[in-house]
Design a protein around this motif. Structure first.
Motif, short mmCIF file in Angstrom:
data_model
loop_
_atom_site.label_atom_id
_atom_site.label_comp_id
_atom_site.label_asym_id
_atom_site.label_seq_id
_atom_site.Cartn_x
_atom_site.Cartn_y
_atom_site.Cartn_z
N ASP A 127 0.84 -1.20 0.00
CA ASP A 127 0.00 0.00 0.00
C ASP A 127 0.87 1.25 0.00
O ASP A 127 2.10 1.17 -0.11
CB ASP A 127 -0.95 0.00 1.21
N ASP B 265 -3.99 0.52 -2.64
CA ASP B 265 -3.96 -0.77 -1.95
C ASP B 265 -3.88 -1.88 -2.98
O ASP B 265 -4.74 -1.99 -3.87
CB ASP B 265 -5.20 -0.94 -1.07
N VAL C 137 -4.01 -5.63 -4.39
CA VAL C 137 -4.56 -6.98 -4.24
C VAL C 137 -3.80 -7.87 -5.21
O VAL C 137 -3.72 -7.57 -6.40
CB VAL C 137 -6.07 -7.01 -4.55
N VAL D 291 -5.53 -15.30 -2.80
CA VAL D 291 -5.65 -13.86 -2.91
C VAL D 291 -5.03 -13.21 -1.67
O VAL D 291 -5.36 -13.57 -0.54
CB VAL D 291 -7.12 -13.42 -3.04
N LEU E 186 -4.83 -9.72 0.27
CA LEU E 186 -5.59 -8.47 0.34
C LEU E 186 -4.91 -7.40 1.17
O LEU E 186 -5.46 -6.29 1.30
CB LEU E 186 -6.98 -8.76 0.92
N LEU F 276 -6.61 -4.43 3.48
CA LEU F 276 -8.01 -4.16 3.13
C LEU F 276 -8.98 -4.97 3.98
O LEU F 276 -10.13 -4.59 4.16
CB LEU F 276 -8.25 -4.47 1.65
#
Length: 231
Positions: A123, A203, A205, A214, A216, A219
């Protein structure tokens, strides 16, 4: 009443005693200096590996410690992902402090001799990238909007106050590779990169195409209140 008395020392004996006391004082001074340096020695000791959990084929998780950030856990609360490729590890996240980053490296080294092919910044927050200080010798990637983060003196002071001595020497480093959204191949493994602006202005992913895993980042939080940061 006099119980006993010592004979008056000779001049030679007095000089010998002075030399002995001087050497003792010098030795105590050195010992005191070494004592003041104990924390520095502890920081350069071999980092302790952390837990490594297998999520899928070639996909691993280094879980953070439970609870809120604090001196009791050195702010080692962020989960970090690691994916094995033919070129080496793709590391997803760096931890918040240099000490956390060093322990992440020790964990991977214990698992495999593979080098770190790429460290990915998740991020646009410098607060979550403090562990990058432990990865100055490896390629580091970030999306364009997360390329520049502000590592201010106020942030460093706040990190040290919150996390304790483990936060010394922490800080985000300039990336060496710009990442783009869409498909990317690293070491023969395909990833999909998506950019959202939920917690910060950028952010990331990341999806491992081979397993569907995945990542994340910040988030989604589990067992804690979500944190929103300016971005």
């Amino acid at each position: 009443m006099v119980i006993g008395s010592w004979p008056r020392p000779t001049e030679a004996a007095r000089r010998r005693l002075t030399r002995v006391l001087s050497r003792a004082a010098f030795a105590l001074g050195i010992a005191a200096g070494l004592g003041c340096g104990v924390p520095a020695v502890a920081q350069t000791a071999t980092p302790l590996p952390m837990t490594l959990s297998r999520l899928a084929d070639g996909v691993w998780l280094i879980p953070g410690e439970a609870g809120a950030d604090g001196r009791h856990n050195g702010c080692r609360t962020r989960h970090v992902g690691a994916v094995e490729t033919q070129a080496g590890w793709v590391l997803i996240g760096s931890g918040q402090t240099r000490e956390h980053g060093e322990r992440i490296r020790a964990t991977l080294a214990r698992q495999s001799p593979l080098p770190i092919a790429l460290l990915i910044r998740l991020d646009a927050s410098a607060a979550s990238a403090g562990g990058e200080a432990a990865f100055a010798d490896v390629p580091r990637g970030a999306l364009r909007n997360a390329w520049r983060v502000s590592e201010s003196p106020r942030l460093r002071d706040s990190r040290l106050l919150r996390c304790g001595p483990e936060a010394r020497g922490s800080g985000a480093l300039a990336p060496t590779r710009e990442l783009r959204t869409g498909g990317v191949e690293i070491g023969g493994r395909r990833f999909e990169l998506l950019e959202l602006d939920g917690r910060t202005a950028s952010d990331l992913v990341l999806v491992d195409r081979a397993t569907g895993t995945v990542f994340l980042g910040g988030l989604v939080t589990v067992g804690q209140l979500p944190v929103a940061e300016e971005g």
